[in-house]
Scaffold this motif. Structure first.
Motif, short mmCIF file in Angstrom:
data_model
loop_
_atom_site.label_atom_id
_atom_site.label_comp_id
_atom_site.label_asym_id
_atom_site.label_seq_id
_atom_site.Cartn_x
_atom_site.Cartn_y
_atom_site.Cartn_z
N LYS A 127 37.55 98.35 0.46
CA LYS A 127 37.55 98.69 -1.07
C LYS A 127 39.12 99.30 -1.32
O LYS A 127 39.74 98.62 -2.10
CB LYS A 127 36.62 99.80 -1.66
N SER A 128 39.52 100.20 -0.42
CA SER A 128 40.94 100.64 -0.46
C SER A 128 42.04 99.66 -0.39
O SER A 128 42.98 99.57 -1.15
CB SER A 128 41.12 102.03 0.50
N ALA A 129 41.84 98.86 0.49
CA ALA A 129 42.76 97.80 1.11
C ALA A 129 43.01 96.90 -0.09
O ALA A 129 44.11 96.41 -0.38
CB ALA A 129 42.44 97.29 2.33
N SER A 130 41.75 96.35 -0.52
CA SER A 130 42.03 95.34 -1.70
C SER A 130 42.64 95.90 -2.86
O SER A 130 43.42 95.25 -3.50
CB SER A 130 40.46 94.82 -1.91
N LEU A 131 42.39 97.17 -3.10
CA LEU A 131 42.95 97.93 -4.12
C LEU A 131 44.53 97.84 -3.97
O LEU A 131 45.22 97.31 -4.89
CB LEU A 131 42.47 99.23 -4.38
N VAL A 132 44.79 98.29 -2.68
CA VAL A 132 46.61 98.46 -2.62
C VAL A 132 47.09 96.70 -2.64
O VAL A 132 48.03 96.57 -3.08
CB VAL A 132 46.59 98.87 -1.07
N LEU A 133 46.31 95.81 -1.99
CA LEU A 133 46.83 94.53 -2.05
C LEU A 133 46.85 93.91 -3.33
O LEU A 133 48.01 93.19 -3.87
CB LEU A 133 45.90 93.64 -1.08
N ARG A 134 46.08 94.19 -4.00
CA ARG A 134 46.12 93.67 -5.70
C ARG A 134 47.06 94.30 -6.29
O ARG A 134 47.68 93.65 -7.22
CB ARG A 134 44.85 93.86 -6.37
N ILE A 186 52.84 97.04 4.90
CA ILE A 186 52.48 95.71 4.27
C ILE A 186 53.72 95.08 3.72
O ILE A 186 54.10 93.89 4.06
CB ILE A 186 51.69 95.92 2.86
N LYS A 226 47.45 104.45 -8.15
CA LYS A 226 46.71 103.84 -6.93
C LYS A 226 47.09 104.52 -5.46
O LYS A 226 46.71 104.00 -4.53
CB LYS A 226 46.77 102.19 -7.11
N GLY A 227 48.04 105.19 -5.79
CA GLY A 227 48.57 105.92 -4.57
C GLY A 227 49.60 105.05 -4.07
O GLY A 227 50.09 105.13 -2.63
N TRP A 277 48.33 108.46 11.00
CA TRP A 277 48.86 108.59 9.89
C TRP A 277 48.17 109.81 9.11
O TRP A 277 47.08 109.55 8.77
CB TRP A 277 48.73 107.27 8.96
N PHE A 283 51.19 103.09 4.82
CA PHE A 283 50.38 101.73 4.56
C PHE A 283 51.20 100.67 3.87
O PHE A 283 51.47 99.45 4.28
CB PHE A 283 49.23 102.10 4.00
N ILE A 284 51.63 101.12 2.68
CA ILE A 284 52.62 100.50 1.60
C ILE A 284 53.81 100.00 2.50
O ILE A 284 54.00 98.54 2.44
CB ILE A 284 52.74 101.34 0.57
N ARG A 327 47.56 88.96 -4.12
CA ARG A 327 46.64 89.19 -5.12
C ARG A 327 45.11 88.38 -4.77
O ARG A 327 44.17 88.79 -4.77
CB ARG A 327 46.75 88.38 -6.44
N LEU A 382 49.93 95.37 -5.05
CA LEU A 382 51.05 94.61 -4.56
C LEU A 382 51.23 93.42 -4.98
O LEU A 382 52.31 92.60 -5.05
CB LEU A 382 51.28 94.80 -3.08
N GLY A 383 50.21 92.73 -5.39
CA GLY A 383 49.96 91.35 -5.78
C GLY A 383 50.50 91.10 -7.22
O GLY A 383 49.87 90.09 -8.05
N SER A 408 53.41 87.47 -3.78
CA SER A 408 52.53 88.21 -4.81
C SER A 408 51.17 87.43 -4.95
O SER A 408 50.08 87.96 -5.25
CB SER A 408 53.28 88.56 -5.88
#
Lengths: 115, 115
Positions: A11-18, A87, A63-64, B103, A83-84, B18, A20-21, B14
């Motif tokens: 959940k968290s990772a997909s939030l981050v990826l989206r 990536i 989103k942090g 981390w 983390f950011i 996404r 950045l996407g 991106s």
DNA sequence: GACTAATATAGCCATATTCTAATATATGGC
DNA sequence: GCCATATATTAGAATATGGCTATATTAGTC
């Protein structure tokens, strides 16, 4: 089976990826490699409108992805955590490997050409 | 200045981020670490409906995230290239660093707790 | 050529994204 | 308190996304 990612982290990772996407947001993260930047600096350098700049930054803040320090009316945004950064480093590294030919990726090439 | 990502690659990257930025798709990529999997295997293992499984796979195929080999009526999907694999590895690595405490990320923790 | 199994596609609806234009808020200086 | 600057917020419209149900396609078998 053999799942390696926990349900929670997916959940968290997909939030981050989206987060950045999006071209603008990824570009902002790219620019922030330089260090803290004010909204105005980001806006002018990346040639964006003021609301769009602010909106993407607030979105990423929520989103942090980024954090900020305020001094007066100026907000200095910066990348919030490792983390950011990781990536981003991965994206940079991949760009180099693709451009150098270390990775021959037909599918990537077609993506790189499109539009 | 000091932009490191090319305009062209920002677009491609991106798109990829996404595409990975959806819980179901990230879970599928996670499952595909095991090797090629058929649509049915993915569907049953991840407990998804048939159309949703197919749609996400076709979506990722259209973005160059996954590829497939067909044998009969069965489609065996797999991760399409090293870029995708590298992003996934990065996510896995980050999960471990966060969980182990290497981390300490307040912002991440709040994300990990939410919902 | 009918039947079955595996997968893909289409249509529909609800919701989310993203941009624009306009307005609001907040801080520091006078 | 008023003004200017920097940033945030709101409202609205256009488009994209995501899931569901139903249907279509395709390959193999008989």
């Amino acid at each position: 089976m053999n799942e390696e990612l926990s349900v929670q982290f997916i959940k968290s990772a997909s939030l981050v990826l989206r987060a950045l996407g999006h071209p603008v947001r990824l570009k902002i993260i790219d620019y922030l490699q330089d260090g803290k930047k004010s909204v105005g600096e980001i806006q002018r350098t990346l040639n964006l409108s003021q609301p769009v700049t602010s909106q993407h930054l607030r979105y990423m803040y929520s989103k942090g992805i980024v954090d900020y320090l305020q001094s007066g009316t100026t907000y200095h945004y910066f990348i919030a955590n490792e983390f950011i950064q990781k990536i981003y480093d991965c994206v940079i590294d991949s760009q180099q490997k693709i451009q150098s030919g270390e990775w021959e990726m037909e599918s990537m090439r077609s993506m790189l050409m499109e539009d």
